[in-house]
Structures are given as C-alpha cells and as structure tokens.
Motif scaffolding. Structure first.
Motif, PDB file in Angstrom:
ATOM      1  N   GLY A   1       0.818  -1.208   0.000  1.00 43.14           N
ATOM      2  CA  GLY A   1       0.000   0.000   0.000  1.00 43.14           C
ATOM      3  C   GLY A   1       0.847   1.251   0.000  1.00 43.14           C
ATOM      4  O   GLY A   1       2.001   1.242  -0.443  1.00 43.14           O
ATOM      5  N   LYS A   2       0.300   2.328   0.551  1.00 43.59           N
ATOM      6  CA  LYS A   2       0.972   3.623   0.494  1.00 43.59           C
ATOM      7  C   LYS A   2       2.230   3.672   1.358  1.00 43.59           C
ATOM      8  O   LYS A   2       3.068   4.566   1.181  1.00 43.59           O
ATOM      9  N   ASN A   3       2.378   2.737   2.285  1.00 43.70           N
ATOM     10  CA  ASN A   3       3.577   2.694   3.124  1.00 43.70           C
ATOM     11  C   ASN A   3       4.649   1.755   2.573  1.00 43.70           C
ATOM     12  O   ASN A   3       5.632   1.467   3.253  1.00 43.70           O
ATOM     13  N   THR A   4       4.441   1.287   1.342  1.00 38.82           N
ATOM     14  CA  THR A   4       5.358   0.319   0.734  1.00 38.82           C
ATOM     15  C   THR A   4       6.322   1.000  -0.230  1.00 38.82           C
ATOM     16  O   THR A   4       5.913   1.815  -1.061  1.00 38.82           O
ATOM     17  N   LEU A   5       7.595   0.660  -0.105  1.00 35.40           N
ATOM     18  CA  LEU A   5       8.589   1.023  -1.110  1.00 35.40           C
ATOM     19  C   LEU A   5       8.726  -0.184  -2.032  1.00 35.40           C
ATOM     20  O   LEU A   5       9.193  -1.248  -1.608  1.00 35.40           O
ATOM     21  N   ALA A   6       8.291  -0.042  -3.274  1.00 36.03           N
ATOM     22  CA  ALA A   6       8.336  -1.138  -4.243  1.00 36.03           C
ATOM     23  C   ALA A   6       9.504  -0.923  -5.197  1.00 36.03           C
ATOM     24  O   ALA A   6       9.566   0.096  -5.894  1.00 36.03           O
TER      25      ALA A   6
ATOM     26  N   LEU B   1       1.389   0.884  -8.195  1.00 35.53           N
ATOM     27  CA  LEU B   1       0.937   2.259  -8.386  1.00 35.53           C
ATOM     28  C   LEU B   1      -0.524   2.411  -7.975  1.00 35.53           C
ATOM     29  O   LEU B   1      -0.908   3.413  -7.357  1.00 35.53           O
ATOM     30  N   SER B   2      -1.340   1.410  -8.294  1.00 37.59           N
ATOM     31  CA  SER B   2      -2.765   1.476  -7.942  1.00 37.59           C
ATOM     32  C   SER B   2      -2.981   1.435  -6.435  1.00 37.59           C
ATOM     33  O   SER B   2      -4.004   1.916  -5.937  1.00 37.59           O
ATOM     34  N   ARG B   3      -2.003   0.868  -5.702  1.00 39.73           N
ATOM     35  CA  ARG B   3      -2.099   0.794  -4.242  1.00 39.73           C
ATOM     36  C   ARG B   3      -1.468   2.018  -3.566  1.00 39.73           C
ATOM     37  O   ARG B   3      -1.446   2.103  -2.346  1.00 39.73           O
ATOM     38  N   GLY B   4      -0.902   2.928  -4.361  1.00 38.29           N
ATOM     39  CA  GLY B   4      -0.290   4.122  -3.796  1.00 38.29           C
ATOM     40  C   GLY B   4       1.122   3.932  -3.295  1.00 38.29           C
ATOM     41  O   GLY B   4       1.648   4.774  -2.547  1.00 38.29           O
ATOM     42  N   SER B   5       1.781   2.846  -3.695  1.00 41.26           N
ATOM     43  CA  SER B   5       3.151   2.579  -3.254  1.00 41.26           C
ATOM     44  C   SER B   5       4.144   3.512  -3.945  1.00 41.26           C
ATOM     45  O   SER B   5       3.908   3.986  -5.059  1.00 41.26           O
ATOM     46  N   THR B   6       5.258   3.766  -3.281  1.00 41.92           N
ATOM     47  CA  THR B   6       6.366   4.486  -3.897  1.00 41.92           C
ATOM     48  C   THR B   6       7.164   3.494  -4.728  1.00 41.92           C
ATOM     49  O   THR B   6       7.657   2.488  -4.202  1.00 41.92           O
ATOM     50  N   CYS B   7       7.289   3.752  -6.024  1.00 37.36           N
ATOM     51  CA  CYS B   7       7.918   2.788  -6.932  1.00 37.36           C
ATOM     52  C   CYS B   7       9.279   3.277  -7.419  1.00 37.36           C
ATOM     53  O   CYS B   7       9.426   4.430  -7.840  1.00 37.36           O
ATOM     54  N   VAL B   8      10.253   2.370  -7.379  1.00 36.59           N
ATOM     55  CA  VAL B   8      11.596   2.633  -7.889  1.00 36.59           C
ATOM     56  C   VAL B   8      11.951   1.506  -8.852  1.00 36.59           C
ATOM     57  O   VAL B   8      11.839   0.328  -8.498  1.00 36.59           O
ATOM     58  N   ALA B   9      12.364   1.851 -10.059  1.00 43.46           N
ATOM     59  CA  ALA B   9      12.755   0.845 -11.048  1.00 43.46           C
ATOM     60  C   ALA B   9      14.263   0.864 -11.243  1.00 43.46           C
ATOM     61  O   ALA B   9      14.887   1.928 -11.232  1.00 43.46           O
TER      62      ALA B   9
END
Length: 384
Positions: free
Chosen positions: A92-97, A117-125
């Motif tokens: 969710g929004k507290n997740t660093l993905a 992204l749909s869960r509001g997670s911070t995404c790093v590729a």
C-alpha cells in the motif's frame, strides 16, 4: 581443444559481456550514484517489496540478506507474476516497491508496477534501458511519480539471454540503493564500511575475477567436467545469500544457456531431502555443483558434511566445488560478516565461464533462445 574456433558460435557477444562486467558495474555506479542518493533521501516507507522475473527475481533474494543484517523494517521479495496474480494485502501507500527488469518492458514486471501504483506505493525501477520505447515501460515511472535508476552495461544493450553484465550491475545498484537508504536513517561505521566495499572493493573484484586467466581456465575445465553429465541433470547447491546464485546457475545459465536439465538446492536443506537421492535404490547418482562458503562462516561445517557424504555415496568425480577465493589466490577477497553478504556475485563469475564453455562444447550458442524471449505473455506463447 580449439576454444577460439568454438567461440565463433557466440553470436550475441556473451564472452565480451562477461569480460566487461566489472567495468559495467563501475560505470553503472559512477553514472547512477547521484540518482540513488536522490531516491534514498526522498523515500518514506514502513515496508519494502522487491520484485522481478528471471534473474531479476533472484537478485533481490541476495540483497534481502544485506538489508536484514542492518534493518528491522520488513522486506520481502516476490516474483512479479506471483505479485500480480496473488497480491499481498499489506502492499500500500507505506510500501517502497523496487522493480527490476533488464529491458524495462518485461510484461510480468510492468503488471506488478501497475498494481503497486494502484495501491499508492512508492515505486523505484532499476533497468538497463536508457531510451524510452513507444510502448509502456518502467521508464514511465519518471512521469508517474516514481523513480528510475539505470544500469549501464558494456556492451550496451546486452544481447545474450542469460544476462551477465546486467546481473552484476543490477545487483550492485540495488545493494547500493539499500545501503544509502539505511545511511540516511542510521549512519554508522558498519554501513559506511559496507558502502565502501560496494562502491570500491566489490567492483574491482568482479573486474579482476571476470578477466582472470585462472578463472577462465577453471571455467573450461569445469565445462569439460560438465560435458560428462550434461545429458543427465545437475544439482547446484548454495547456502544463505549464495543460494540465489546457485539457483541462477541452475535455472538461467544451465537451463537457458546450456539447454540442460538442472535443479537448485539449498545447502541448509541437504539432510532433509537431497541426501535421500544418494540411497542405493537410486542407481544413477547425479553430479553436484556446490558453492563453498568462506572459511569464517558457520555454514562451512554443513558444506564439509555435504562434500563428505556426496563423495562417499556418489563418487569424488561427481562433485564440483566453486570457491572464487581458491580459484585465483592472487586475487584477495576480504573476509568478514559484511564481506560475506556482498560476495555472492563473485561466485557467479566462474559459473558464468563454465556455462559459456559448456554450451560451446555442445555446439550451442550460449546467448540465444529459440523458443521464449524475455517478454513472456499468453499471446506470444501461443505462437510458438
């Protein structure tokens, strides 16, 4: 053996990629360290998710050990297809993905990105793609509130299917990202030492081992050994943070590159399962490739047990030890707890050379897949 003649089979430049993978790591760190620092100083989270497919699923399995040594923040690696098909509720929004893909267009990983992204997670590729493709890719995160960190391989782009340079560069940048995130919140001498190892010592060791004539010669001898069993099946065993490297060798280097049956095995599980294949009812004992832990580790005792039992029950000729610290003794590999967590990629190097030359001995182009490419989908599979 005319190795030069056999190397002409290599149409994707896999040999060059292995020789240059140390330089790939160094250039990737040099060009992406600033971006890593920006990400590390910006992200806020309560749990960490790492995801990918193929060897980009195995890479974070290695990095987990490093994070858990320093931090009590939960971290988990999930295959990107599994993540999409069976998404955990806690994301969710507290997740660093953190999403890994060599091409940046791997369908499974793109689906995982959309879920996060749909869960509001911070995404790093982390990807080896620099140019933005026409279709959707991980690079889209730059326009969707996320972050993109790029590896830089020599040669670029890396063409061989069992990636080598991208594997090492991706692991280096992932470890560096995790360490820099930790440094922002709890900087101490151990983290500083780990950062120094990851940015200086480990890249140099990867470079030296990849180009070492002793390591390359070991790879050729290991390939000749493997040719005796290539039509059977290999077990590849590792412990702790070395287990994902053993799994990479079995599932990526041997299956994809050599087109040979192989099975990975955790050293810790030997007495609970694999040992039973050595009973007399199993008439044909299989060859074992085993990664030898450094001398200061607790798992060395288990290694010695496995070696002793396998040699007695299967025969000394059916075991191959992999110990980079012993293959080229002029290349000094530092010892210690943190070194043990950062050293797994060093074990991949002699195994890469073994797979490369074993494929050539079979008359196989080691970097080519005739059936399934890196981007897998139901549509493409039905066209095979």
């Amino acid at each position: 053996m005319n190795w030069g003649e056999l190397e002409r089979i290599d149409s994707t430049g896999m040999k060059e990629a292995i020789l240059l993978q140390g330089e790939s790591v160094k250039v990737s760190i040099k060009e992406s360290h600033k971006a890593i620092l920006e990400v590390a100083g910006s992200v806020r989270f309560k749990n960490v998710l790492m995801t990918g497919a193929g060897d980009k699923y195995l890479i974070p399995m290695i990095s987990e050990y490093l994070w858990e040594y320093f931090s009590d923040i939960p971290i988990k690696t999930v295959h990107s297809r599994t993540l999409t098909d069976s998404p955990p509720k806690w994301i969710g929004k507290n997740t660093l993905a953190i999403l890994l893909s060599q091409s940046g267009t791997t369908k499974d990983t793109l689906d995982a990105m959309d879920l996060c992204l749909s869960r509001g997670s911070t995404c790093v590729a982390i990807t080896n793609r620099w140019e933005r493709p026409e279709d959707r890719s991980l690079l889209d995160l730059e326009e969707e509130g996320g972050y993109v960190i790029r590896t830089r391989t020599k040669p670029y782009p890396e063409k061989s299917l069992p990636s080598t340079g991208t594997f090492h560069a991706t692991l280096a940048l992932l470890n560096l990202l995790l360490l820099e995130i930790l440094a922002f919140s709890q900087r101490n001498s151990e983290i500083d030492y780990a950062l120094k190892l990851q940015t200086e010592a480990i890249p140099d060791l990867i470079d030296k081992l990849s180009k070492s004539s002793r390591v390359i010669e070991w790879g050729k001898l290991a390939a000749k050994w493997g040719l005796n069993y290539v039509d059977k099946m290999f077990y590849v065993m590792g412990d702790g943070a070395r287990y994902p490297v053993a799994r990479k060798h079995a599932l990526i280097m041997l299956m994809e590159g050599v087109k040979s049956d192989a099975c990975d095995s955790r050293m810790e599980e030997f007495v609970h399962s694999l040992v039973e294949t050595l009973e007399e009812e199993n008439k044909e004992k299989k060859p074992l490739i085993i990664l030898k832990p450094p001398s200061q580790t607790k798992s060395l005792e288990t290694f010695q047990l496995v070696k002793r039992v396998w040699e007695k029950q299967a025969g000394k000729e059916k075991i191959l030890e992999v110990a980079p610290q012993e293959i080229d003794k002029e290349i000094l590999i530092p010892q210690g707890n943190i070194e043990n967590l950062l050293s797994p990629p060093l074990y991949a190097i002699p195994l890469e050379w073994q797979a490369f030359y074993l494929a050539l001995l079979r008359g196989i182009d080691p970097g080519v897949s005739r059936l399934v490419g890196k981007i897998r989908s139901a549509d493409t599979l039905t066209k095979i």
